[in-house]
Design an enzyme around this catalytic site. Sequence first.
Site, mmCIF file in Angstrom:
data_model
loop_
_atom_site.group_PDB
_atom_site.id
_atom_site.type_symbol
_atom_site.label_atom_id
_atom_site.label_comp_id
_atom_site.label_asym_id
_atom_site.label_seq_id
_atom_site.Cartn_x
_atom_site.Cartn_y
_atom_site.Cartn_z
ATOM 1 N N PHE A 91 0.858 -1.194 0.000
ATOM 2 C CA PHE A 91 0.000 0.000 0.000
ATOM 3 C C PHE A 91 0.887 1.234 0.000
ATOM 4 C CE2 PHE A 91 -3.867 -2.334 0.507
ATOM 5 C CZ PHE A 91 -3.523 -3.473 1.233
ATOM 6 N N CYS A 122 -0.907 3.352 -10.395
ATOM 7 C CA CYS A 122 -1.800 2.411 -9.713
ATOM 8 C C CYS A 122 -3.285 2.660 -9.930
ATOM 9 C CB CYS A 122 -1.488 2.426 -8.218
ATOM 10 S SG CYS A 122 0.172 1.889 -7.906
HETATM 11 C C1 UDX Z 1 -1.636 4.931 -4.545
HETATM 12 C C2 UDX Z 1 -2.164 4.474 -3.190
HETATM 13 O O1 UDX Z 1 -2.279 5.605 -2.313
HETATM 14 C C3 UDX Z 1 -1.184 3.466 -2.570
HETATM 15 O O2 UDX Z 1 -1.694 3.008 -1.342
HETATM 16 C C4 UDX Z 1 -1.023 2.301 -3.561
HETATM 17 O O3 UDX Z 1 -0.122 1.340 -3.040
HETATM 18 C C5 UDX Z 1 -0.504 2.805 -4.886
HETATM 19 O O4 UDX Z 1 -1.392 3.802 -5.419
HETATM 20 P P1 UDX Z 1 0.140 6.613 -5.483
HETATM 21 O O5 UDX Z 1 -0.533 6.295 -6.778
HETATM 22 O O6 UDX Z 1 1.615 6.568 -5.392
HETATM 23 O O7 UDX Z 1 -0.424 5.612 -4.322
HETATM 24 O O8 UDX Z 1 -0.259 8.113 -5.095
HETATM 25 P P2 UDX Z 1 -1.415 8.775 -4.235
HETATM 26 O O9 UDX Z 1 -0.774 9.694 -3.274
HETATM 27 O O10 UDX Z 1 -2.360 7.766 -3.742
HETATM 28 O O11 UDX Z 1 -2.167 9.677 -5.336
HETATM 29 C C6 UDX Z 1 -2.766 9.022 -6.432
HETATM 30 C C7 UDX Z 1 -3.383 10.098 -7.316
HETATM 31 O O12 UDX Z 1 -4.512 10.703 -6.655
HETATM 32 C C8 UDX Z 1 -2.435 11.241 -7.671
HETATM 33 O O13 UDX Z 1 -2.643 11.622 -9.012
HETATM 34 C C9 UDX Z 1 -2.862 12.358 -6.731
HETATM 35 O O14 UDX Z 1 -2.615 13.655 -7.289
HETATM 36 C C10 UDX Z 1 -4.368 12.115 -6.648
HETATM 37 N N1 UDX Z 1 -4.963 12.624 -5.417
HETATM 38 C C11 UDX Z 1 -4.599 12.071 -4.233
HETATM 39 C C12 UDX Z 1 -5.921 13.638 -5.490
HETATM 40 O O15 UDX Z 1 -6.235 14.131 -6.564
HETATM 41 N N2 UDX Z 1 -6.505 14.072 -4.341
HETATM 42 C C13 UDX Z 1 -6.170 13.551 -3.122
HETATM 43 O O16 UDX Z 1 -6.716 14.001 -2.118
HETATM 44 C C14 UDX Z 1 -5.181 12.526 -3.066
#
Ligand code: UDX
Length: 439
Positions: free
Chosen positions: A152, A263
């Site tokens: 995660f 992811c």
């Molecule tokens: C995600 C999951 O959080 C992680 O647990 C899993 O193992 C892999 O995928 P990651 O993709 O690295 O991690 O980034 P994350 O911080 O989750 O953000 C994912 C996307 O959502 C990004 O594009 C981010 O900009 C967007 N996001 C995140 C939002 O637009 N708003 C938010 O509040 C949080």
Amino acid sequence: MKIAMIGTGYVGLVSGACFSEFGVEVVCVDKDEEKINKLKAGECPIYEPGLENLVANNLAAKRLSFTTDLKTGVKGADAVFIAVGTPSRRGGGHADLSYVYGAAKEVAEAMDGYTVIVTKSTVPVGTGREVKRIVAEARPDAEFDVASNPEFLREGAAISDFMRPDRVVIGTETERAADVLSELYRPLYLLETPIVQTTLETAELTKYAANTFLATKITFINEFADLCEKVGANVQDVARGIGLDGRIGNKFLHAGPGYGGSCFPKDTLALVQTAKDAGAPIRIVETVVDINEKRKTQMAEKVVAACGGSVANKTVAVLGLTFKPDTDDMRDSPSLVIVPELQKAGASIQAYDPQGMKEAAHLFEDVVFCEGPYETMQGADVLVIVTEWNAFRALDFERVKSLLKTPILVDLRNIYNLEDMKRAGFTYYSVGREALAAE
Ligand code: UDX
């Protein structure tokens, strides 16, 4: 204990380095000789805060090693983790499991003694059982178990997410396999980290449930942001107002240009396919996929609106290209849609990203890459913030206004507050809040 980690990408390299930090002997295996040689020299092929040091320290302590020879890596291993890529297959969105199954076959041939074969990569429900079939077919004699131990890890926070996880999910079929994995995660017991011991399929599905729920939560607040703009509400206050409810929680409620990364986009697509194939379609996630894809184009339209309805023959300064801060990862970044859409509308693009430009160089055409945020806005008609890097959080507004032809700022991550932007005299567009017109 000794483990082998097959695959040294964002998941495999971080997991391998962190396990070695726990005191486990870790051999990381990858087919990519160039990548392995860099790692042997302590050079990290990916940007992840703190990873370079972690690898160097454990290389020096001889707990961590790198090889292209899978047989050496697997020899004597108590557990072998499969952490290879599971990209979306062309077309439908099914996960491409060829690398996982290929690794399983090679591990089968290399195993000597009881081994737990663990899928760490995000894999569709049923993959662990297929790995078990492949291995048993290749090695009817071998003593082994399969397990699912999904990660995660968030890019940019992967090491702390590994070292201080909210929980560890372990899917196994036997006590013996569960014991090997519990032993591996023993250092986390000190932090009283909850360990969810369950079945193979349940662990595999839990990973998809987590990622698709988080993608849904983000899409929920993004749709509310659009409604807020229409009715004159403030999505940040809505997010705070609901997030204080313990049942909702305040994380992943930042409205923005849509989720990207390696992811959420692929996992939502894969889950939708798995659910359809199983005859239990998850329509809410189908809708999330559709909304998120359209949102990126919608963001380009927001920039055009901020420029009075046209960006033809205008210069757009873009700050941030990666899908999120603190990573060099460009996969499914909103910028990959926003920039070409603006170019199609006649704009010229000047762009800067602290870590993403090397990767971005071969993903865009006719984009002028600049040395820093201020160079990027020199002579531009509008400034657009796409990724919320810290470097963009305290821009000198007077300097920005002196560099832009017109003081127009489109902040797709709501970095700035409305009062400051009003005082600074910008035409300011953001997400889910009122638009400000410079006097
Ligand atoms: C995600 C999951 O959080 C992680 O647990 C899993 O193992 C892999 O995928 P990651 O993709 O690295 O991690 O980034 P994350 O911080 O989750 O953000 C994912 C996307 O959502 C990004 O594009 C981010 O900009 C967007 N996001 C995140 C939002 O637009 N708003 C938010 O509040 C949080």
